[in-house]
Each structure stands twice: as C-alpha cells, then as structure tokens.
Design a protein around this motif. Structure first.
Motif, PDB file in Angstrom:
ATOM      1  N   LEU A  76     -12.117   7.515 -19.649  1.00 47.51           N
ATOM      2  CA  LEU A  76     -12.082   7.060 -21.050  1.00 47.51           C
ATOM      3  C   LEU A  76     -13.489   6.764 -21.545  1.00 47.51           C
ATOM      4  N   LEU A  77     -14.289   6.086 -20.744  1.00 43.53           N
ATOM      5  CA  LEU A  77     -15.651   5.751 -21.152  1.00 43.53           C
ATOM      6  C   LEU A  77     -16.503   7.007 -21.311  1.00 43.53           C
ATOM      7  N   GLU A  78     -16.300   7.993 -20.448  1.00 42.09           N
ATOM      8  CA  GLU A  78     -17.056   9.244 -20.573  1.00 42.09           C
ATOM      9  C   GLU A  78     -16.698   9.967 -21.878  1.00 42.09           C
ATOM     10  N   VAL A  79     -15.423   9.940 -22.258  1.00 41.89           N
ATOM     11  CA  VAL A  79     -14.983  10.650 -23.469  1.00 41.89           C
ATOM     12  C   VAL A  79     -15.540   9.979 -24.702  1.00 41.89           C
ATOM     13  N   ILE A  80     -15.427   8.596 -24.775  1.00 48.57           N
ATOM     14  CA  ILE A  80     -15.824   7.933 -26.030  1.00 48.57           C
ATOM     15  C   ILE A  80     -17.335   7.774 -26.137  1.00 48.57           C
ATOM     16  N   SER A  81     -18.062   7.846 -24.987  1.00 45.18           N
ATOM     17  CA  SER A  81     -19.514   7.677 -25.049  1.00 45.18           C
ATOM     18  C   SER A  81     -20.239   9.015 -25.040  1.00 45.18           C
ATOM     19  N   GLY A  82     -19.561  10.040 -24.486  1.00 52.04           N
ATOM     20  CA  GLY A  82     -20.223  11.318 -24.374  1.00 52.04           C
ATOM     21  C   GLY A  82     -21.216  11.354 -23.243  1.00 52.04           C
ATOM     22  N   GLU A  83     -21.183  10.390 -22.336  1.00 53.23           N
ATOM     23  CA  GLU A  83     -22.121  10.330 -21.221  1.00 53.23           C
ATOM     24  C   GLU A  83     -21.367  10.453 -19.897  1.00 53.23           C
ATOM     25  N   ARG A  84     -22.133  10.803 -18.851  1.00 51.40           N
ATOM     26  CA  ARG A  84     -21.534  10.963 -17.536  1.00 51.40           C
ATOM     27  C   ARG A  84     -21.689   9.661 -16.753  1.00 51.40           C
ATOM     28  N   LEU A  85     -20.611   9.195 -16.185  1.00 53.37           N
ATOM     29  CA  LEU A  85     -20.645   8.014 -15.329  1.00 53.37           C
ATOM     30  C   LEU A  85     -20.874   8.442 -13.894  1.00 53.37           C
ATOM     31  N   PRO A  86     -21.208   7.493 -12.992  1.00 58.01           N
ATOM     32  CA  PRO A  86     -21.372   7.846 -11.585  1.00 58.01           C
ATOM     33  C   PRO A  86     -20.083   8.443 -11.023  1.00 58.01           C
ATOM     34  N   LYS A  87     -20.241   9.210  -9.986  1.00 67.58           N
ATOM     35  CA  LYS A  87     -19.088   9.889  -9.387  1.00 67.58           C
ATOM     36  C   LYS A  87     -18.132   8.852  -8.807  1.00 67.58           C
ATOM     37  N   PRO A  88     -16.838   8.893  -9.215  1.00 64.69           N
ATOM     38  CA  PRO A  88     -15.872   7.891  -8.754  1.00 64.69           C
ATOM     39  C   PRO A  88     -15.514   8.112  -7.295  1.00 64.69           C
ATOM     40  N   ASP A  89     -15.011   7.021  -6.653  1.00 66.00           N
ATOM     41  CA  ASP A  89     -14.493   7.118  -5.306  1.00 66.00           C
ATOM     42  C   ASP A  89     -13.071   7.652  -5.373  1.00 66.00           C
ATOM     43  N   ARG A  90     -12.767   8.570  -4.461  1.00 68.62           N
ATOM     44  CA  ARG A  90     -11.458   9.205  -4.521  1.00 68.62           C
ATOM     45  C   ARG A  90     -10.461   8.596  -3.545  1.00 68.62           C
ATOM     46  N   GLY A  91     -10.847   7.556  -2.843  1.00 70.96           N
ATOM     47  CA  GLY A  91      -9.919   6.913  -1.928  1.00 70.96           C
ATOM     48  C   GLY A  91      -8.863   6.106  -2.646  1.00 70.96           C
ATOM     49  N   LYS A  92      -7.818   5.725  -1.925  1.00 76.19           N
ATOM     50  CA  LYS A  92      -6.719   4.972  -2.512  1.00 76.19           C
ATOM     51  C   LYS A  92      -6.673   3.525  -2.023  1.00 76.19           C
ATOM     52  N   ARG A  94      -7.926  -0.424  -1.811  1.00 79.58           N
ATOM     53  CA  ARG A  94      -8.242  -1.400  -2.860  1.00 79.58           C
ATOM     54  C   ARG A  94      -9.720  -1.425  -3.140  1.00 79.58           C
ATOM     55  N   PHE A  95     -10.490  -1.341  -2.094  1.00 80.56           N
ATOM     56  CA  PHE A  95     -11.934  -1.433  -2.343  1.00 80.56           C
ATOM     57  C   PHE A  95     -12.443  -0.218  -3.099  1.00 80.56           C
ATOM     58  N   HIS A  96     -11.734   0.951  -2.921  1.00 78.35           N
ATOM     59  CA  HIS A  96     -12.108   2.123  -3.715  1.00 78.35           C
ATOM     60  C   HIS A  96     -11.827   1.888  -5.181  1.00 78.35           C
ATOM     61  N   LYS A  97     -10.670   1.265  -5.480  1.00 75.46           N
ATOM     62  CA  LYS A  97     -10.294   0.999  -6.859  1.00 75.46           C
ATOM     63  C   LYS A  97     -11.261  -0.001  -7.484  1.00 75.46           C
ATOM     64  N   ILE A  98     -11.593  -1.058  -6.703  1.00 74.32           N
ATOM     65  CA  ILE A  98     -12.502  -2.072  -7.231  1.00 74.32           C
ATOM     66  C   ILE A  98     -13.872  -1.439  -7.509  1.00 74.32           C
ATOM     67  N   ALA A  99     -14.298  -0.533  -6.647  1.00 78.68           N
ATOM     68  CA  ALA A  99     -15.593   0.123  -6.847  1.00 78.68           C
ATOM     69  C   ALA A  99     -15.592   0.944  -8.127  1.00 78.68           C
ATOM     70  N   ASN A 100     -14.490   1.625  -8.381  1.00 86.37           N
ATOM     71  CA  ASN A 100     -14.402   2.463  -9.607  1.00 86.37           C
ATOM     72  C   ASN A 100     -14.392   1.584 -10.841  1.00 86.37           C
ATOM     73  N   VAL A 101     -13.643   0.458 -10.806  1.00 86.85           N
ATOM     74  CA  VAL A 101     -13.587  -0.440 -11.980  1.00 86.85           C
ATOM     75  C   VAL A 101     -14.970  -1.061 -12.200  1.00 86.85           C
ATOM     76  N   ASN A 102     -15.656  -1.405 -11.146  1.00 85.46           N
ATOM     77  CA  ASN A 102     -17.004  -1.987 -11.290  1.00 85.46           C
ATOM     78  C   ASN A 102     -17.959  -0.981 -11.921  1.00 85.46           C
ATOM     79  N   LYS A 103     -17.807   0.291 -11.544  1.00 87.12           N
ATOM     80  CA  LYS A 103     -18.654   1.314 -12.178  1.00 87.12           C
ATOM     81  C   LYS A 103     -18.404   1.364 -13.676  1.00 87.12           C
ATOM     82  N   ALA A 104     -17.135   1.217 -14.085  1.00 84.03           N
ATOM     83  CA  ALA A 104     -16.807   1.215 -15.508  1.00 84.03           C
ATOM     84  C   ALA A 104     -17.375  -0.021 -16.183  1.00 84.03           C
TER      85      ALA A 104
END
Length: 873
Positions: A76-92, A94-104
C-alpha cells in the motif's frame, strides 16, 4: 513542497480545530473508540486502502487481519508513495511479520510523521485501534496533508474547498466534517445518488453508506474527511490536469505546426532536388537517334516536359520559398531558433540546381533542332534511295529465276517460239533499266559521303542490286542461245510428227474396224449363216502380214523422235500436235487384234456346233408338238363340247359334260411333257421352228380356255336345273329361254348389254316405257354394270311366268304351325320342321316382344320378312 512534520495523537473524539493534530495521552491510554465511529472508520479506511491496492491487483477484506504480516501494508505504501520499500521478509513467523510492519512504520516515519504509541507488535496482534490509527496517519500524510487552499492548514483547506464547491447550491451550509449539512427533503436518496455517481464517473469507491451518515448523530470526522479528500483529489487533479494539458497542447501545437512545416519543406525540397537530379542528365544527353521518327519523339518528349512536367515544378519551387519564409517568421515569433534545412537543401541550393537545369534545357533544345534538320536531309536522300531501289527490286524480283528456268526443255515448238519472242521483249526492258541502276549507285555514294547512320545497309542493298544486274545480263545471253538451239531441234521433230500422223491414222482406223468386226455379236439361226461368217474370217486373217509391216514402219518414226530427244536433252512431253494416236495405243490395239483373231475363230466354231444341236431340238420338239396340237387343229375339242350342250335333258347334258371333262383332264400329262420340251428349247435360245406351226402359248391358252369353258357350262346347267325345279319351268321353256338369250347376245360375251336386253323384251311382247324398263334393269342388274347375265335373265323370266313365294305366304305358313298365335314356340318348331331347319329358325328368330307371349316365344313375322330382304333383321 516543504515537508510537514506531524505528531499524531489518538482519542475517541475531536477537540477544537487548533489542537486537532495533538493527541492526548489520556485518550491513548484508555484505548476507547466509539463503536459507530469504529464501524465507519473500518468501512471507510478499508475502501480507501482497496482503492489504491487495486492498482497492484490486490485488496483487503479485514483491515486488522490483512495487514498483520506487513506485506500488503508495504505494498500500500509503495502504491500511494510511488517509491520502493525494502524487500519484505517472506517467512510466516511472527518475527518476520514484525519486521515487515517495522519496515512500513519506518517508511512512514521517514516522511516526517511521528508515530506515538503505535508499535509493530500491536499491528501484528491485530489491534484494531492501533491499525485504524496507523491507517489514519497514512491518510493524513498522503491524502490530506498536501491540501492547501489560500495558505490554510490541511483540515481547514479541505473544509474551505468543500464550502467553495457547495456555495452555488441553496440549502447547503458546510461548517465542519461531522454535522449533516444536507437539508433537503431526501438526504438519503441524495447521498446514495452522490456515492453512485462518484463511483461510476470519478472512480471513487463507495466508502460509507448513506445510513452511516443519516442515522448517526455525529458521524466520524476522520471517515468523512477521508471520503471528502478523495473528492478533492479527483476534482483538483482533473482541474490541474486540464490546465496543464491546455498549456502543453498549446506549446505542442505550435511546435507540431512548425515541425510539420519543416518536414513539408524538407519533403518538397527533397522531391524537387530529386526531380532536378533525374531531369538534368536527360537534358544533357546528346545521344543522337538514327531516324527522324525517333528524333521527333525526343522533341515531343521535350515539349511534354516544357508544358506538362516543368510548370508544376516551377509552382513547387515558388511554394517552397514561400513556405521557408513563413516558417522562419513563425519560429522567430514563438522564440524558437531559426530553421536550418538539411545540407544541400537550402533555398540557395535549390536556386543553383534550378539554374543548372534551365541551362541544360536551353542547350538540349538547340541540339534537338539542329539534329532534326540534319536527319531531315538524310531521310530525304535515304527515302529516294529506297524508292528507286524498291522499284528496281520489284521489277527484278523473280527475273533471275525466270532466266534460269529451262522451261524450253519441256516446251513444244510453238511454245519455244513464243518463249523466244518473249525473251526478245525482256532484253529490250533490261536495257531500259540501265539508267535506274546507275542512279541508285550515285545516291548510295552521296549517303556515304554524308555519313548516313544506316549506310552499311544502303551499301549492302546497292551491292545486291549491282550484282543482280550483272547476273541478269549473263543469264539473258545464255537463255537466248538455248532457246534458238531448242527451236531448231523441235522443227526437226515436228516434221517427224507430221509423217507419223499421216501414216498412223489409216492404220489405227483399220485396227479399230478389225476389232469391231472381231468382237461383233453375231446372231445366227441356221448352220448356213455360221458357215458364211467363218469364210469371211479366213479372208481377214490373210491381210494380217501386210498390216504388221505398216505397224513397224510407224513405230520406226516414233523411235527417231525419241532418239533426237534423248541425244539433245529435250525433256518436253513430246505430244504429236497432228495426231492423238500414241504408239502405246497402236501396240495395244495390235495386241488386241492378234488375241481377238483366235477368239473369234473359236466363237464361230462353238456357234456352228450349237446350231447343229438346236436343229436336232427343233425336229424333236416339232414332232411331239404336232401330235399334241392335232385336236385343236382339227377342232375336235370344240365340236365335242358343242355336241354335249345340244339335245337331251339338262341331266343328260350334265352327265356328258362331266364325261368330257374327265377326258380333257386325262390329257394333261401330254401338255406337261410338251411344257418340259418347250423350256429346254428356250434355254437353248431357239425361238423359231420351221418344222411346226403350233406354239406353246397357243396350246397352253387353248387348254386353259377349254377347262374354263367346261367348268362354266357345268355351272350354268346346274343353275338351270335349280331354277327349273324351284320355278316349275319345263324343259321346253328352258330351251326357249336359252335360244332367245343366245340370239340376242350378239357380241357373244355370255351376257346381253342394255340395248340387246331391251330388244329381247320387245320381241317377247313387252310394252316398255322408260320408267318400266328402268324398273326391270334394277331387278336384273342391281349393280348397274350395264350387262344382263343368263342367270339374271332366267330369274326375270321365271318371275314373270310363274307363281313365287312371298314373305306374306311364309308368314301365313308359320301362323298355321303356331295355331294362329302371333308367335311360335321352340317345341312347335322342333315338332313340325326337320331338325336342321328347326335349329336354323331357332338360332335366327328374335324373341317375341308383343303382348301376351311367354318367355320362350319367337317372332316368326320379323324372321319371314328378313328372308325376303324386307326388314333389317
């Protein structure tokens, strides 16, 4: 735009506008949120997120669950900002999810937003209050923060924008984002209509339902602001795009027009220069054509160039200069740099190329006219040469072949003399053509001196004419010598032909007469006639040796002619003009005469033997025929027949006739034997016989006539007997009737004609008028033949002299048998009449149709009438 640093605090309500962006710690700790507002925010924020996520081909269903792994939040942030965010973690984990939310959250913080009390763990745990707060922070930063109207804050600018947009509408007074400002009679319908139109035409998804606003005392301001900001961006973006588009279109329009003019100049300049480049070599080409026609075609092409091809190019050149000046003026007015055409396409370049074209054009025209005048002179001489050469060649055509012919070898004397006269005429014509040959040579020489393009052909043709002329002279002399020599030889042969004709004609006539006599069909009937023909034949054979000597002399003349022809090569079909007789015919006829002589002699000897045999047949046939024909010669048969028919009763006459008939029939084998002998003598072609006076035809006709007369006489006597018995006539009456009939049958045809019958009746005492005689003729001659036979005469006379049965008498007789009944029964007929006569009546009588009769009753009245021809039965 200057980055605005925003501090966000969350509570369950809004304070005054001046501390709108300040969050109270107490409210944050209480974690309180109005349920209606939560529902509205959940619905609005979900719709807002999906309006952006759909650009990436995805969406969310549950806002607190779908952002927990941080993947769609980063998207969502990439679409509304037009910028590229860091590459998300693809694991499932909890710490992967927390890492992705922190990147956002780090990305949000990088945009100048301070997040207070919002951590990645709360988002991963699905804390709805923290999730909604985070989304509101994103909306504030990316959808509302940049709204500025007349240097107001984001919220004030958005509110001011709403007020200005709704100012023209009555009953609309927008003061804030949580009070209903639609005071119309149908706010529910108006809201639904607005939401539907926005979704359909502005691509703004439906973020709230009309019930959420109408049925809530104080709608959630955040939800309303989010929804309204979408309208702001939709309309503001459209206005900005329209203004920018107009400005760009204006600039681009001027630029496109200038570019179009530049391209048009380049195209026109290239085409014009290309045309000049192609045309100039054509005008500079000085290759002369060989004929006037080809040079005239070049001149016509040049005129077409002047009148058709060049004028449009002059217009193009003028238009090109005008277009160049116009383009430079437009570029200067629009502050554009001056136009510099491609290398070699400047106006000056075109003018220079054009000047070179006109120079080549002028030189080409002068060259064309000069060359045409030169070719005109040459064509005149060449045409004169061709005419004279053609005339001479036409005259000379076939002359060489004629002079080379050896037709005199196959010609007769008359034809050779005619050929000699014809040759003398040709020699005169040959001398007259000498001057023309000299003129042809002189013209050819002049064409050589003037360098005529086709001089080789002229020289070749002239040489052929001269060579042919010399050849004709040589052949003419040779032909004269051959004709004169042949004439002398044929004169000698002509004398021989004349002598041949004088001697062959009589000899040929003698042979034809001999063949005619030898083949003559002789018809002789006696031995003396054959002996006379044999004597004549012996006399003819004595003349043959003399005839053979004459034949050999005639053939000697022919051999002399053949010897001269072969010795001097005369190939003519030498036909004797004085005679149509050939040696072949003479030889053939002589051979035929020699063959016919023994054949004739053999035929005569055969005929002599045949006549001796025929004489024996005549004597044999005459002997037997005289014996058979004796009864006719003495009239024995006729006398016997007449005696039989005179005297005695009719029965006696019948008996005598049948006995006489038997005698005649038993004489038939003699007639048959004579017929066989007659056929044999006819096959031997013997038609006359001096030894007898009787012919086979005389005997045959007499025999047939005798048999016919006997049969007719028997029939007449039988008829007379029937008539006598039926009519009750006496024998004396029959004799009287016969005597009267014979007396008046003057022509002896066995029947009386009308006049004879009339005379007979008158002699018998009848008083005849025309009507009465006509009635009697109808009785005796119903067929109107004009003749009355003896039987008809007897019937008439017996009808007149005796009583006869009538139909009434027969009816009366049947009435007696029927016991006076008008009908008769079958059993009565069978009882009263003989069986055959009874059955005859039963078969022919019609059923009785009168009253009172039984079913088997028969009509005897109609039957009796029919017997006498008085009814149609």
């Amino acid at each position: 735009m200057t980055q605005i640093e925003t501090t966000v605090h969350y509570n369950n309500g809004f304070g005054d506008e001046e501390d709108y962006m300040i969050q109270e710690d107490e409210w944050d700790r209480d974690m309180l949120l109005d349920p209606a507002w939560e529902k509205q925010q959940r619905k609005t924020f979900t719709a807002w997120c999906n309006s952006h996520l759909r650009k990436a081909g995805t969406q969310i269903e549950n806002i607190e669950d779908d952002f927990r792994n941080g993947l769609k939040l980063m998207l969502l942030l990439e679409v509304i900002s037009g910028e590229r965010l860091p590459k998300p973690d693809r694991g499932k984990m909890r710490f992967h999810k927390i890492a992705n939310v922190n990147k956002a959250l780090d990305f949000i913080t990088s945009k100048g937003v301070k997040l207070v009390s919002i951590g990645a763990e709360e988002i991963v745990d699905g804390n709805i209050k923290m999730t909604l707060g985070m989304i509101w922070t994103i909306i504030l930063r990316f959808a509302i923060q940049d709204i500025s109207v007349e240097e107001t804050s984001a919220k004030e600018g958005l509110l001011l924008w709403c007020q200005r947009k709704t100012a023209p509408y009555r009953n609309v007074n927008v003061q804030n984002f949580h009070v209903r400002y639609l005071c119309l009679d149908d706010p529910m319908g108006n809201l639904n209509l607005a939401f539907e139109i926005a979704e359909k035409h502005l691509d703004i998804p439906k973020m709230l339902d009309a019930e959420d606003i109408i049925n809530t005392p104080k709608p959630d301001e955040r939800a309303i602001m989010t929804y309204v900001s979408c309208f702001y961006h939709a309309f503001a973006g459209a206005e900005q795009a329209e203004t920018a588009a107009n400005r760009i279109c204006k600039v681009l329009g001027v630029n496109q027009e200038n570019e179009k003019l530049m391209e048009e100049y380049e195209r026109l300049a290239s085409e014009l220069l290309e045309w000049i480049r192609r045309t100039t070599p054509w005008l500079e080409n000085r290759t002369a054509e060989k004929t006037m026609v080809e040079m005239q075609r070049k001149l016509e092409d040049f005129r077409d160039y002047r009148c058709m091809h060049k004028p449009p190019k002059v217009q193009e050149k003028c238009q090109l200069e005008i277009s160049f000046n116009t383009l430079q003026t437009k570029l200067r007015i629009s502050n554009r740099p001056a136009f510099m055409p491609s290398e070699g396409k400047m106006v000056s370049d075109i003018a220079s190329a054009w000047q070179g074209l006109e120079g080549a054009e002028k030189g080409y025209e002068e060259w064309l006219l000069t060359e045409i005048r030169r070719l005109e002179r040459l064509d005149h001489l060449a045409e004169k040469f061709r005419q004279k050469a053609s005339t001479h060649e036409t005259w000379a055509n076939g002359k060489e072949l004629i002079l080379s012919q050896k037709d005199y070898e196959t010609a007769t004397l008359t034809e050779v003399r005619a050929l000699l006269r014809k040759h003398e005429s040709f020699e005169s014509d040959l001398a007259a053509h000498q001057d023309r040959v000299e003129q042809i040579a002189a013209i050819a020489q002049e064409l050589n001196e003037l360098d005529y393009y086709d001089v080789a052909a002229v020289n070749q043709r002239c040489q052929r004419i001269c060579d042919l002329w010399d050849q004709l002279g040589t052949l003419t002399q040779k032909r004269r010598e051959a004709l004169e020599r042949t004439e002398k030889l044929l004169e000698t042969i002509d004398q021989l032909f004349l002598e041949f004709a004088k001697r062959s004609a009589p000899f040929n006539n003698w042979m034809e007469g001999a063949m005619e006599d030898l083949q003559d069909m002789f018809i002789v009937h006696t031995i003396d006639e054959v002996q006379s023909l044999i004597s004549s034949h012996e006399q003819f054979k004595a003349t043959l040796p003399e005839a053979d000597g004459e034949r050999q002399a005639i053939l000697g003349i022919h051999m002399e002619v053949q010897k001269i022809s072969q010795s001097y090569g005369i190939k003519a079909n030498l036909i004797n003009p004085y005679s149509t007789i050939t040696t072949e015919e003479l030889l053939a006829k002589w051979d035929r005469v020699k063959k016919l002589v023994p054949q004739r002699e053999g035929s005569l000897q055969e005929e002599l033997a045949r006549q001796h045999a025929s004489e024996r047949l005549r004597r044999q046939f005459a002997l037997f025929r005289n014996r058979v024909g004796e009864p006719w010669s003495r009239g024995i048969w006729n006398k016997n027949l007449n005696c039989t028919c005179v005297g005695g009763t009719l029965e006696d006459q019948m008996t005598q006739l049948k006995q006489f008939e038997h005698v005649i029939v038993t004489y038939k084998p003699n007639i048959d034997k004579l017929e066989g002998d007659h056929q044999l003598i006819q096959e031997s072609l013997v038609f006359d016989n001096k030894h007898t006076n009787y012919t086979m035809e005389h005997i045959r006709v007499g025999w047939e006539l005798l048999l016919t007369t006997i049969a007719r006489t028997i029939n007449e006597i039988e008829t007379q007997i029937l008539t006598r018995d039926a009519k009750g006539i006496s024998q004396e009456q029959m004799h009287e009737f016969r005597s009267s009939f014979n007396h008046f049958d003057r022509k002896k045809h066995g029947a009386m004609d009308t006049d004879d019958f009339r005379a007979c009746l008158i002699s018998m005492g009848y008083d005849l008028g025309e009507v009465e005689f006509a009635r009697i003729m109808m009785l005796v001659d119903p067929s109107a033949t004009g003749m009355v036979s003896f039987q008809s005469f007897i019937d008439f006379m017996t009808r007149e002299t005796t009583d006869t049965d009538t139909a009434d008498q027969v009816v009366a007789s049947f009435r007696i048998l029927a016991a006076n009944k008008p009908y008769i029964l079958v059993e009565e007929l069978r009882r009263e009449l003989p069986p055959d006569q009874a059955e005859y009546c039963i078969l022919r009588m019609a059923p009785y149709s009168g009253p009172g009769g039984p079913a088997e009753a028969l009509d005897y009245t109609a039957f009796s009438t029919a017997l006498y021809g008085e009814s149609d039965l």
